[in-house]
Write an enzyme that holds these catalytic residues in place. Structure first.
Site, mmCIF file in Angstrom:
data_model
loop_
_atom_site.group_PDB
_atom_site.id
_atom_site.type_symbol
_atom_site.label_atom_id
_atom_site.label_comp_id
_atom_site.label_asym_id
_atom_site.label_seq_id
_atom_site.Cartn_x
_atom_site.Cartn_y
_atom_site.Cartn_z
ATOM 1 N N ASN A 82 31.099 28.777 51.951
ATOM 2 C CA ASN A 82 29.265 27.957 51.662
ATOM 3 C C ASN A 82 28.806 27.818 52.988
ATOM 4 O OD1 ASN A 82 28.832 29.991 49.525
ATOM 5 N ND2 ASN A 82 28.903 28.180 47.711
ATOM 6 N N CYS B 215 26.022 38.585 43.019
ATOM 7 C CA CYS B 215 25.835 38.446 41.777
ATOM 8 C C CYS B 215 24.740 37.961 40.904
ATOM 9 C CB CYS B 215 26.611 36.802 41.383
ATOM 10 S SG CYS B 215 28.276 36.425 41.785
#
Length: 422
Positions: free
Chosen positions: A23, A117
């Site tokens: 991230n 996701c």
């Protein structure tokens, strides 16, 4: 398609090296689009999302060379075009991060609406509104964001109604080449954002308020930045997950190459549950607990308890004595792993965004299916303590964010095989 076959209740002991943070790497890779200079990025994790972002940059015309499995040298000096197409963007939500840099540097871009996701609404509206605040014209046509600012972006106040990590990152990157001063109000405070700020500062961008909820950015008066080489910070979510490997199996493990300050909400909770921890400058050792107490968690933005650790702690709660309560406040639809944990024997009840877990429960091996990235790691954790053999299917979710997780746990003594579905 691969699946993991896991033999449960195998004693674990040893040390784990944590990879670079996915991230942090994703926005930093996107930010290289702002630079006309060659940049070297070290400690990149070998995960699917990183490879997808590298492929997207290459498709735009960036020159890429992997110097070793974790170091990428790239130059975005001359791009072929500024269109991020659906086939490259559909698998990864973070691909929206190319919007800000492409728009800021080239004054026009076409970016497909992203994938990733399926864990509830993650509106791109915040990103689009931020670009509009900086003077961009935005249209959404046939699943694409068409953004343009013929005269370039202009500094302004950007107020986020809701804290958004990728929204803050996109605004930061766009503001770095905007004329004048931009203030980002209600900015996210994650360590990954602090590292992006450091990267932009290396290219001459002035940023005040790093680590706070208000960022002040003075854009560079140039058509591009001169960004310097950077090493990606350790992945705090992988670190937390590996601590949970020790916690759920009640083993002594040492987690290396981490920044303990970044995971204080996680370590505080583990101590509360009953685990002795030896916290050093860049490592944490977890020791078996005499008794594992039930706990309560409410997910919050950083520095609160991370939503990305909620699933792993739900797995851990099955082995804690008493009733644990987990409240998810950041995403709806993020308890999809609960029904899969129930297949292993977990005692979990759900009411909207609150999960109640009764423990301690002996879990039994079964076939389970990963539904998203962090859910997949929770199923691996549960399988490590389940009696017998478990098979975790759809682990392409796991591969999006964890580098060789099965190799890392096998090095501790686990028996995990990666096999092909028939």
């Amino acid at each position: 398609m691969d699946f993991l076959e896991i033999v449960g209740q195998v004693p674990l002991k040893g040390e784990v090296e944590i990879s670079g943070a996915k991230n942090s790497a994703l926005p930093i890779l996107a930010a290289t689009l702002l630079s006309h200079q060659e940049v070297k990025i070290k400690s990149l994790p070998q995960v699917v999302d990183i490879k997808a972002m590298a492929l997207l940059l290459q498709n735009l015309g960036a020159e890429l060379e992997w110097l070793n499995p974790h170091t990428l040298q790239l130059s975005a000096k001359s791009l072929h075009h500024t269109e991020a197409t659906y086939d490259l963007v559909r698998k990864m939500r973070a691909s929206i991060l190319v919007l800000g840099p492409l728009l800021a540097r080239f004054k026009e871009c076409l970016v497909s609406l992203p994938g990733g996701c399926a864990i509830g609404a993650r509106p791109v509206d915040l990103h689009l509104k931020a670009m509009q605040q900086l003077g961009a014209e935005i249209k959404i046509e046939q699943g694409y964001i068409h953004a343009k600012a013929p005269k370039g972006l202009k500094g302004n106040d950007i107020l986020f109604d809701k804290i958004s990590v990728t929204g803050t990152e996109n605004a930061l990157m766009a503001a770095s080449l905007a004329k004048g001063i931009t203030r980002i109000i209600n900015a996210a405070k994650e360590p990954e954002i602090a590292q992006l700020c450091a990267f932009l500062q290396s290219g001459g961008v002035e940023i005040e308020g790093v680590d706070s909820s208000e960022l002040k950015i003075r854009g560079v008066e140039s058509d591009a930045l001169n960004l310097k080489d950077i090493q990606i910070i350790p992945d705090r979510i992988e670190a937390g997950t590996c601590l949970c490997v020790g916690a759920i199996t009640n083993s002594q493990l040492k987690i290396n190459h981490i920044i303990p300050n970044h995971i204080q909400a996680i370590t505080d909770k583990l101590i509360e549950i009953g685990f002795p921890l030896d916290i050093q400058e860049n490592s944490i050792e977890i020791y078996p607990a005499k008794k594992r107490q039930a706990f309560e968690i409410t997910t919050k933005e950083y520095p609160g308890f991370p939503t990305d650790m909620q699933a792993q702690f739900m797995a851990l709660a099955t082995q804690c004595l008493g009733t644990s309560i987990i409240e998810e406040t950041l995403f709806e639809n993020r308890f999809m792993h609960a029904s899969e944990l129930q297949r292993l024997g977990a005692n979990i009840s759900l009411k909207t965004n609150v999960a109640t877990i009764s423990g301690s429960t002996e879990l039994t091996g079964s076939d389970v299916m990963a539904t998203d990235l962090r859910a997949s790691s929770a199923l691996v954790l549960a399988a490590l303590v389940a009696k017998g053999v478990s098979r975790v299917h759809r682990i392409y979710h796991l591969d999006r964010g964890y580098e060789r997780l099965e190799d890392k746990v096998n090095a501790l003594g686990a028996k995990v095989l990666r096999l092909k579905e028939k």
